[in-house]
Design a protein around this motif. Structure first.
Motif, PDB file in Angstrom:
ATOM      1  N   GLU A 247      -7.961   1.518  -6.194  1.00  0.00           N
ATOM      2  CA  GLU A 247      -6.824   0.645  -6.537  1.00  0.00           C
ATOM      3  C   GLU A 247      -6.048   0.256  -5.289  1.00  0.00           C
ATOM      4  O   GLU A 247      -5.616  -0.906  -5.160  1.00  0.00           O
ATOM      5  N   LEU A 248      -5.853   1.188  -4.372  1.00  0.00           N
ATOM      6  CA  LEU A 248      -5.134   0.886  -3.133  1.00  0.00           C
ATOM      7  C   LEU A 248      -5.890  -0.144  -2.305  1.00  0.00           C
ATOM      8  O   LEU A 248      -5.281  -1.049  -1.707  1.00  0.00           O
ATOM      9  N   ASN A 249      -7.208  -0.019  -2.260  1.00  0.00           N
ATOM     10  CA  ASN A 249      -8.031  -0.961  -1.509  1.00  0.00           C
ATOM     11  C   ASN A 249      -7.910  -2.374  -2.077  1.00  0.00           C
ATOM     12  O   ASN A 249      -7.770  -3.358  -1.341  1.00  0.00           O
TER      13      ASN A 249
ATOM     14  N   GLU B 212      -7.819   5.582  -4.630  1.00  0.00           N
ATOM     15  CA  GLU B 212      -8.288   4.910  -3.416  1.00  0.00           C
ATOM     16  C   GLU B 212      -8.812   3.505  -3.689  1.00  0.00           C
ATOM     17  O   GLU B 212      -8.538   2.574  -2.928  1.00  0.00           O
TER      18      GLU B 212
ATOM     19  N   LYS C 198      -4.366  -3.829  -1.429  1.00  0.00           N
ATOM     20  CA  LYS C 198      -4.232  -4.339  -0.060  1.00  0.00           C
ATOM     21  C   LYS C 198      -4.833  -5.736   0.066  1.00  0.00           C
ATOM     22  O   LYS C 198      -4.209  -6.641   0.658  1.00  0.00           O
TER      23      LYS C 198
ATOM     24  N   GLY D 183       2.029   1.741  -3.438  1.00  0.00           N
ATOM     25  CA  GLY D 183       0.906   2.215  -4.256  1.00  0.00           C
ATOM     26  C   GLY D 183       0.587   3.679  -4.012  1.00  0.00           C
ATOM     27  O   GLY D 183       0.304   4.433  -4.945  1.00  0.00           O
ATOM     28  N   GLU D 184       0.645   4.104  -2.735  1.00  0.00           N
ATOM     29  CA  GLU D 184       0.378   5.514  -2.416  1.00  0.00           C
ATOM     30  C   GLU D 184       1.405   6.428  -3.070  1.00  0.00           C
ATOM     31  O   GLU D 184       1.054   7.479  -3.626  1.00  0.00           O
TER      32      GLU D 184
ATOM     33  N   VAL E 258       0.836  -1.206   0.000  1.00  0.00           N
ATOM     34  CA  VAL E 258       0.000   0.000   0.000  1.00  0.00           C
ATOM     35  C   VAL E 258       0.870   1.254   0.000  1.00  0.00           C
ATOM     36  O   VAL E 258       0.561   2.240  -0.693  1.00  0.00           O
ATOM     37  N   LYS E 259       1.979   1.230   0.747  1.00  0.00           N
ATOM     38  CA  LYS E 259       2.882   2.378   0.757  1.00  0.00           C
ATOM     39  C   LYS E 259       3.476   2.623  -0.633  1.00  0.00           C
ATOM     40  O   LYS E 259       3.588   3.770  -1.078  1.00  0.00           O
TER      41      LYS E 259
END
Length: 507
Positions: A351-353, A349, A356, A342-343, A339-340
């Motif tokens: 895509e990050l979800n 949001e 994860k 990806g951020e 996630v880090k």
């Protein structure tokens, strides 16, 4: 305030247009086309109309200033109280009715009283040859025209106050975390609107035509049919325009909230749960309130479902890792690292979800690996390693059998391809460079780092610096150079700001 200034301009424009239509359009046609006048008499009547209109404007302006005061306070005071906003909100809701009262009292009387007095004076002086009886008929016509004017402005004002109500409601929520309420005495039912509008649209044309006919026949004795219908056709056209205008305004008043609700339900269908501003004071207010309650309940339910789903993924990942105490917490740490990355790669949001979830389940296929291989203390043989290499495909197969929704299917590539190499020498399919799915390339970096820094039965976990050095050397061969560089940068920045504490990614 631009909103209040725009409101005042629109109110002025509404009044100007409806007055011009009612007084100078319908009224002038009624007077000058129905009554036979000399040029001198026409000029006198025009002067009377202009003077009366000036008096009317003065009376109406004084009343308007009094009516607008509670609303103006909310837009001119430097700091508003909740009470000021509430009073402005209620006054704005009642403004259509206040507009009707303003037109039927100061507007009507301010025009009709001076006009009838001046007309009576000129008749008495012999400058007008029309009978006094016509002044009584003129009052009847003025009442009809003022009622029509009031109806037009009533519906126009409903549209004009919408931005005001939205702004006041937002200010109350922003400044005081409160919702502005509407008292029952400001409620105007659609039934009343429809009955009033329909009754007026049906009766007004007949009454206006009858009134015009009374004046015309009274004045023109022995009128021929051709002359009569030449006059009547103009009056009938005017009457038809008035009736259609009333019906159109009623339609627009009902059509607007229906359109907003239709658009809102379309948004719900597309997964957008937006609450509507309730700016209505009729049955649509109840519909909008009901819709907002529905949307709020759906959002709360979705939030609970997402929370439960997040908990399920986390618990499931922890359960997988619990098979081997050496890898306890591995999936959760990999998900945090991923996630880090990806951020910092500016994933959105959603895509990050999904990233994860994919990272949490990236090793789900190890369920299908025998314990004698998965939990072996020493190094694996080639045959045993071939078993391990099957876990990405096993994991993807398991998830495919679950019948994931379309929204959840993007987690599959991360599970299946997190062991592919950037140079094409990985497994299971030997994909190369950008042919490796995005989640696979990100999770590969996170998974490798945690594997290198975690203890194993046959070796001690290496230091963070050494693991980062290996990632640096493997950029462009084993790992995607962009994501590997991002992760190295993240870890070094974290180390420089918090070198004496355990990195947050381990927690």
């Amino acid at each position: 305030m631009p909103i209040f200034s725009t409101f005042q301009k629109r109110m002025f424009l509404n009044n100007l247009l409806s007055s011009a239509f009612a007084v100078f359009g319908v009224g002038s046609t009624f007077i000058f086309y129905t009554i036979s006048l000399s040029l001198f008499e026409t000029i006198i009547l025009l002067v009377i109309m202009v003077l009366s209109v000036l008096i009317m404007i003065t009376c109406e302006f004084v009343t308007y200033k009094k009516q607008i005061k509670p609303i103006k306070l909310a837009f001119t005071e430097k700091s508003n109280s909740l009470r000021t906003l509430q009073q402005a909100y209620e006054q704005a809701h009642t403004f259509p009715v206040l507009t009707v009262k303003r037109i039927l009292i100061p507007h009507l009387l301010g025009l009709s009283i001076p006009a009838s007095l001046l007309a009576s004076f000129f008749i008495f002086m012999g400058h007008l040859t029309i009978p006094y009886y016509f002044i009584i008929l003129a009052w009847a016509g003025a009442i009809l025209i003022a009622t029509m004017h009031a109806l037009i402005e009533f519906f126009l004002t409903f549209r004009t106050i919408q931005p005001l109500l939205t702004y006041l409601s937002e200010q109350a929520k922003t400044q005081f975390s409160a919702n502005l309420s509407l008292h029952k005495n400001t409620f105007i039912s659609i039934k009343k609107k429809m009955l009033t509008s329909s009754l007026f649209s049906a009766i007004f044309p007949v009454m206006l035509f009858s009134l015009a006919n009374e004046v015309h026949v009274f004045e023109q004795q022995g009128l021929r049919w051709s002359e009569y219908w030449s006059w009547a056709s103009i009056i009938l056209v005017m009457v038809m325009i008035i009736a259609l205008s009333g019906a159109f305004l009623l339609y627009k008043n009902i059509q607007q909230p229906l359109h907003e609700l239709q658009e809102a339900f379309h948004d719900v269908k597309n997964g957008e749960f937006n609450v509507l501003e309730n700016t209505y004071s009729d049955e649509f207010s109840q519909l909008v309130t009901g819709y907002n309650h529905m949307v709020t309940a759906i959002k709360e339910r979705d939030a609970l479902n997402k929370q439960l789903l997040e908990s399920f993924f986390t618990v499931f990942a922890a359960t997988l890792d619990a098979r081997d105490h050496y890898t306890a917490g591995h999936s959760i740490r990999v998900a945090s690292y991923a996630v880090k990355i990806g951020e910092n790669a500016h994933l959105n949001e959603q895509e990050l979800n999904l990233l994860k979830k994919s990272a949490l389940l990236h090793d789900i296929g190890k369920i299908g690996i025998p314990d004698r291989v998965l939990l072996k203390d020493g190094r694996l043989t080639d045959e045993e390693f071939s078993y391990i290499k099957q876990h990405p495909v096993i994991g993807a197969t398991i998830l495919e059998q679950v019948s994931l929704t379309e929204e959840m299917k993007p987690i599959l590539p991360g599970v299946k391809y997190h062991h592919e190499r950037f140079d094409g020498k990985g497994y299971p399919d030997g994909l190369k460079e950008k042919n490796i799915p995005l989640f696979g390339r990100i999770i590969a970096v996170a998974d490798a780092f945690d594997a290198m820094t975690s203890d194993r039965p046959y070796r001690k976990g290496m230091s963070v610096d050494k693991a980062l050095a290996i990632l640096e050397d493997g950029k462009g061969t084993q790992w995607d150079p962009y994501f590997a560089s991002l992760f190295i940068k993240i870890m070094k920045e974290k180390d420089s700001t918090d070198s004496n504490s355990e990195p947050a990614y381990y927690r």
